[in-house]
Design a protein around this motif. Structure first.
Motif, PDB file in Angstrom:
ATOM      1  N   PRO A 157       0.572  -1.017   0.227  1.00 38.81           N
ATOM      2  CA  PRO A 157       0.107   0.177  -0.559  1.00 38.81           C
ATOM      3  C   PRO A 157       0.857   1.203   0.187  1.00 38.81           C
ATOM      4  CG  PRO A 157      -0.266  -1.123   1.943  1.00 38.81           C
ATOM      5  CD  PRO A 157       0.227  -1.739   1.280  1.00 38.81           C
ATOM      6  N   ALA A 158       0.582   2.047  -0.611  1.00 41.61           N
ATOM      7  CA  ALA A 158       1.159   4.049  -0.678  1.00 41.61           C
ATOM      8  C   ALA A 158       1.513   4.693   0.320  1.00 41.61           C
ATOM      9  CB  ALA A 158       0.332   4.997  -1.513  1.00 41.61           C
ATOM     10  N   ALA A 196       2.568   4.031   8.943  1.00 41.64           N
ATOM     11  CA  ALA A 196       2.111   2.819  10.190  1.00 41.64           C
ATOM     12  C   ALA A 196       3.726   2.851  11.227  1.00 41.64           C
ATOM     13  CB  ALA A 196       1.714   1.620   9.847  1.00 41.64           C
ATOM     14  N   ALA A 197       4.842   2.698  10.239  1.00 45.27           N
ATOM     15  CA  ALA A 197       5.880   2.357  10.703  1.00 45.27           C
ATOM     16  C   ALA A 197       6.470   3.446  11.448  1.00 45.27           C
ATOM     17  CB  ALA A 197       6.805   2.133   9.483  1.00 45.27           C
ATOM     18  N   GLU A 198       6.313   5.109  10.351  1.00 44.41           N
ATOM     19  CA  GLU A 198       6.378   5.767  11.591  1.00 44.41           C
ATOM     20  C   GLU A 198       5.451   5.981  12.738  1.00 44.41           C
ATOM     21  OE1 GLU A 198       6.429  11.007  10.172  1.00 44.41           O
ATOM     22  OE2 GLU A 198       4.677   9.171   9.255  1.00 44.41           O
ATOM     23  N   ALA A 199       4.852   6.080  13.161  1.00 47.25           N
ATOM     24  CA  ALA A 199       3.710   5.886  14.237  1.00 47.25           C
ATOM     25  C   ALA A 199       4.296   5.027  15.344  1.00 47.25           C
ATOM     26  CB  ALA A 199       2.575   5.584  13.983  1.00 47.25           C
ATOM     27  N   ARG A 200       4.694   3.685  14.703  1.00 49.25           N
ATOM     28  CA  ARG A 200       5.257   2.741  15.393  1.00 49.25           C
ATOM     29  C   ARG A 200       6.919   3.153  16.327  1.00 49.25           C
ATOM     30  NH1 ARG A 200       4.149  -1.828  12.805  1.00 49.25           N
ATOM     31  NH2 ARG A 200       3.056  -2.581  14.610  1.00 49.25           N
ATOM     32  N   ARG A 256      17.014   2.082   9.883  1.00 47.31           N
ATOM     33  CA  ARG A 256      15.474   1.783   9.920  1.00 47.31           C
ATOM     34  C   ARG A 256      14.871   0.883   9.835  1.00 47.31           C
ATOM     35  NH1 ARG A 256      14.804   7.226   9.178  1.00 47.31           N
ATOM     36  NH2 ARG A 256      17.151   8.367   8.497  1.00 47.31           N
ATOM     37  N   GLY A 257      14.899  -0.241   8.648  1.00 44.22           N
ATOM     38  CA  GLY A 257      14.186  -1.560   9.141  1.00 44.22           C
ATOM     39  C   GLY A 257      14.535  -2.652  10.011  1.00 44.22           C
ATOM     40  N   GLY A 258      15.361  -2.822  10.470  1.00 43.69           N
ATOM     41  CA  GLY A 258      15.456  -3.270  11.221  1.00 43.69           C
ATOM     42  C   GLY A 258      14.803  -3.669  12.819  1.00 43.69           C
ATOM     43  N   PHE A 259      15.165  -1.917  12.875  1.00 39.40           N
ATOM     44  CA  PHE A 259      14.733  -1.664  14.385  1.00 39.40           C
ATOM     45  C   PHE A 259      13.046  -2.033  14.769  1.00 39.40           C
ATOM     46  CE2 PHE A 259      18.226   1.125  15.653  1.00 39.40           C
ATOM     47  CZ  PHE A 259      19.230   0.415  16.293  1.00 39.40           C
ATOM     48  N   HIS A 260      12.527  -1.098  13.035  1.00 43.74           N
ATOM     49  CA  HIS A 260      10.613  -1.805  13.035  1.00 43.74           C
ATOM     50  C   HIS A 260      10.807  -2.951  13.100  1.00 43.74           C
ATOM     51  CE1 HIS A 260       7.455  -1.813  10.773  1.00 43.74           C
ATOM     52  NE2 HIS A 260       6.784  -0.521  11.202  1.00 43.74           N
ATOM     53  N   GLU A 261      10.844  -3.602  12.466  1.00 44.09           N
ATOM     54  CA  GLU A 261      10.611  -4.869  12.353  1.00 44.09           C
ATOM     55  C   GLU A 261      10.959  -5.565  13.905  1.00 44.09           C
ATOM     56  OE1 GLU A 261      10.177  -9.479  10.113  1.00 44.09           O
ATOM     57  OE2 GLU A 261      10.851  -7.600   8.928  1.00 44.09           O
ATOM     58  N   VAL A 262      11.915  -6.026  14.924  1.00 48.20           N
ATOM     59  CA  VAL A 262      11.952  -5.977  15.718  1.00 48.20           C
ATOM     60  C   VAL A 262      11.040  -5.674  16.936  1.00 48.20           C
ATOM     61  CG1 VAL A 262      13.369  -6.222  18.154  1.00 48.20           C
ATOM     62  CG2 VAL A 262      14.299  -6.371  14.889  1.00 48.20           C
ATOM     63  N   LEU A 263      10.604  -4.248  16.213  1.00 48.23           N
ATOM     64  CA  LEU A 263       9.527  -3.517  17.646  1.00 48.23           C
ATOM     65  C   LEU A 263       8.340  -3.791  17.527  1.00 48.23           C
ATOM     66  CD1 LEU A 263      11.429   0.314  17.037  1.00 48.23           C
ATOM     67  CD2 LEU A 263      11.407  -1.349  18.480  1.00 48.23           C
ATOM     68  N   GLU A 264       8.207  -4.035  15.601  1.00 54.47           N
ATOM     69  CA  GLU A 264       7.091  -4.255  15.293  1.00 54.47           C
ATOM     70  C   GLU A 264       6.242  -5.674  16.205  1.00 54.47           C
ATOM     71  OE1 GLU A 264       3.924  -5.257  11.766  1.00 54.47           O
ATOM     72  OE2 GLU A 264       6.243  -5.415  11.351  1.00 54.47           O
ATOM     73  N   PHE A 265       7.623  -7.161  16.105  1.00 54.73           N
ATOM     74  CA  PHE A 265       7.253  -8.099  17.112  1.00 54.73           C
ATOM     75  C   PHE A 265       7.058  -8.243  18.258  1.00 54.73           C
ATOM     76  CE2 PHE A 265      10.035 -12.499  18.311  1.00 54.73           C
ATOM     77  CZ  PHE A 265       8.657 -13.290  18.091  1.00 54.73           C
ATOM     78  N   ALA A 266       7.947  -7.346  18.707  1.00 53.57           N
ATOM     79  CA  ALA A 266       7.807  -7.183  20.329  1.00 53.57           C
ATOM     80  C   ALA A 266       6.117  -6.541  20.493  1.00 53.57           C
ATOM     81  CB  ALA A 266       9.257  -5.870  20.586  1.00 53.57           C
ATOM     82  N   GLU A 267       6.436  -5.511  20.067  1.00 51.22           N
ATOM     83  CA  GLU A 267       4.575  -5.124  20.269  1.00 51.22           C
ATOM     84  C   GLU A 267       3.497  -5.942  20.061  1.00 51.22           C
ATOM     85  OE1 GLU A 267       3.674  -0.159  19.442  1.00 51.22           O
ATOM     86  OE2 GLU A 267       4.085  -1.347  17.769  1.00 51.22           O
ATOM     87  N   LYS A 268       3.987  -6.662  19.485  1.00 52.69           N
ATOM     88  CA  LYS A 268       2.612  -7.897  18.883  1.00 52.69           C
ATOM     89  C   LYS A 268       3.001  -9.152  20.217  1.00 52.69           C
ATOM     90  CE  LYS A 268       1.819 -11.762  15.887  1.00 52.69           C
ATOM     91  NZ  LYS A 268       1.344 -13.068  16.304  1.00 52.69           N
ATOM     92  N   LEU A 269       4.634  -9.461  20.948  1.00 53.60           N
ATOM     93  CA  LEU A 269       3.995 -10.245  21.678  1.00 53.60           C
ATOM     94  C   LEU A 269       3.777  -9.422  22.861  1.00 53.60           C
ATOM     95  CD1 LEU A 269       6.959 -11.790  21.094  1.00 53.60           C
ATOM     96  CD2 LEU A 269       4.847 -13.048  20.770  1.00 53.60           C
ATOM     97  N   ALA A 289       8.647  -1.201   4.942  1.00 55.49           N
ATOM     98  CA  ALA A 289       7.683  -0.405   5.704  1.00 55.49           C
ATOM     99  C   ALA A 289       8.854   0.936   6.491  1.00 55.49           C
ATOM    100  CB  ALA A 289       6.522  -0.923   7.036  1.00 55.49           C
ATOM    101  N   GLY A 290       9.590   0.107   7.431  1.00 52.20           N
ATOM    102  CA  GLY A 290      10.845   0.888   8.507  1.00 52.20           C
ATOM    103  C   GLY A 290      11.427   1.820   7.348  1.00 52.20           C
TER     104      GLY A 290
END
Length: 445
Positions: free
Chosen positions: A38-39, A44-48, A114-127, A240-241
């Protein structure tokens, strides 16, 4: 070879630097609508990042001053631009050249933060949300609490990498309390492995290339229900990150009173490995600036994987090895034999072109930046610098500018060189880069 044309297989096999202009470049609105993501993926990454900033400030002392923000400077580099473009073909005033200093990003020291921190943070928030450690909608400062750390310690975060993505994933995952595992390919630098191990990260060394390291990490993670694999070749979260960086650049340009519109074009040059980082950034920039921004990827002559994927779309199985390439390169972070299909699909109609650069030019540009601006980068981060000369001094570059109606707007254009890593390179390693660097010549881009 006419650099405005698609390089032939013979051109690539010869390992000569070249410029490829994308014949499928489409209006930004059409290309974004046809993209596989999606454009607004960067929103969502910025908000995270904003939600997680308090936790990041607690986890990393070097982020305390910024309140946990992951951001880099945008700086003018007039001395470097003058030295880079100072040859007999230069005419008129020098263009406005800015450098996006992602090599200075804290903790990981590269764009991969940018990308790496975002994915780990997304996984951490989910858990944390699933286990009641974090309440949905709240800021994520609780991610740095002992309760969250105890939860994360039961899980493994793994990645395959040539170096910088491994640094990003490993440092963030370990700081949060995850079991962090980085599968590193043969190209990875010893100092990066040492730094990761010093942070408590398990480093698995592979004798094979990037693809082998990724495949091994993916297979191991798939066999463990408590393991999350960060897949650089396929990850939407990483993409996204990176896309979130576009709004950061827009704000910095506005703060410096730099206009970007149809009459004030923006040309951005991004080093490219598998393509996720430059792809995400270019995607975000195209969303914000539309047809006013022109993005070019830079690759080493030994590993032109993105050029191969886009220039030969009817042959998706091709890798750089099919052209007799893939030999050792100083650009370890860009030593990738095949492009990410996700990034290639996203860039197919958005990317203006790809150019390649020799190791000797990478090192010459690294030394020139250090001499003129006092900045320390690694060879991979210098890949994009050659874009200035390709666009301004080659027949192919001039043909692109003419077709896009940019020649008459040269005085109003802004060029952004995006660096990717290097601020954490040990002094002795950087000194070796300088010793290897040849003098920059004016013979070609």
């Amino acid at each position: 070879m006419d650099a405005a044309q698609v390089p032939t297989e013979e051109d690539l096999r010869a390992g000569c630097p070249c410029l490829w202009i994308n014949p499928r470049l489409a209006p930004a609105a059409d290309a974004l609508a046809a993209a596989p993501v999606p454009a607004d993926i960067g929103d969502a990454a910025e908000a995270r990042f904003a939600r997680c900033a308090p936790a990041l400030a607690r986890l990393f002392p070097e982020l305390a001053a910024s309140g946990g923000a992951i951001a880099s400077r945008l700086v003018a580099v007039p001395r470097f631009a003058a030295a880079l473009l100072d040859d007999s073909r230069a005419q008129g005033p020098l263009p406005r050249v800015l450098l996006k200093a992602d090599h200075e990003l804290p903790v990981a020291g590269s764009i991969k933060a940018r990308g790496g921190f975002h994915e780990v943070l997304e996984f951490a928030e989910k858990l944390a949300t699933e286990h009641g450690v974090l309440q949905a909608g709240n800021d994520s400062a609780a991610l740095a609490n002992p309760e969250a750390r105890a939860l994360f310690s039961r899980y493994r975060v793994a990645v395959g990498s040539t170096g910088n993505l491994g640094m990003s994933i490993g440092m963030m995952a370990a700081a949060l309390g995850f079991q962090a595992v980085v599968h590193m390919s043969a190209e990875a630098k010893a100092w990066k492995k040492q730094r990761l191990r010093g942070a408590g990260v398990t480093v698995v060394e592979h004798a094979g290339d990037y693809e082998a390291a990724v495949a091994a990490g993916r297979a191991e993670a798939n066999a463990d229900a408590y393991s999350h694999f960060v897949d650089d070749e396929r990850s939407v979260s990483l993409f996204a990150g990176y896309a979130a960086a576009a709004k950061e650049l827009r704000a910095q340009l506005a703060a410096q009173q730099v206009r970007v519109d149809a009459h004030h074009p923006l040309l951005v040059y991004l080093p490219c490995g598998v393509g996720g980082a430059p792809g995400g950034i270019a995607f975000g920039l195209k969303r914000l600036f539309g047809d006013a921004v022109h993005c070019f990827f830079a690759e080493p002559t030994a590993f032109p994987c993105f050029l191969v994927r886009l220039a030969f779309p009817e042959r998706p199985e091709l890798s750089v090895y099919d052209f007799g390439l893939g030999q050792a390169t100083q650009a370890d972070g860009l030593a990738v034999p095949r492009a990410s299909e996700l990034a290639a699909d996203a860039m197919r109609q958005l990317l203006s072109g790809v150019f390649t650069v020799s190791d000797s030019t990478l090192l010459a540009h690294l030394a020139l930046l250090h001499e003129t601006e006092g900045m320390r980068i690694e060879p991979s981060a210098a890949a994009g610098f050659g874009g200035l000369r390709w666009l301004l001094h080659s027949d192919g570059g001039q043909a692109y500018l003419a077709r896009q109606g940019l020649q008459a707007r040269a005085a109003d254009a802004t060029h952004v060189l995006w660096t990717t890593g290097g601020s954490l390179v040990p002094q002795e390693q950087f000194a070796q880069f300088l010793e290897l660097a040849p003098a920059l010549t004016a013979a070609g881009p």
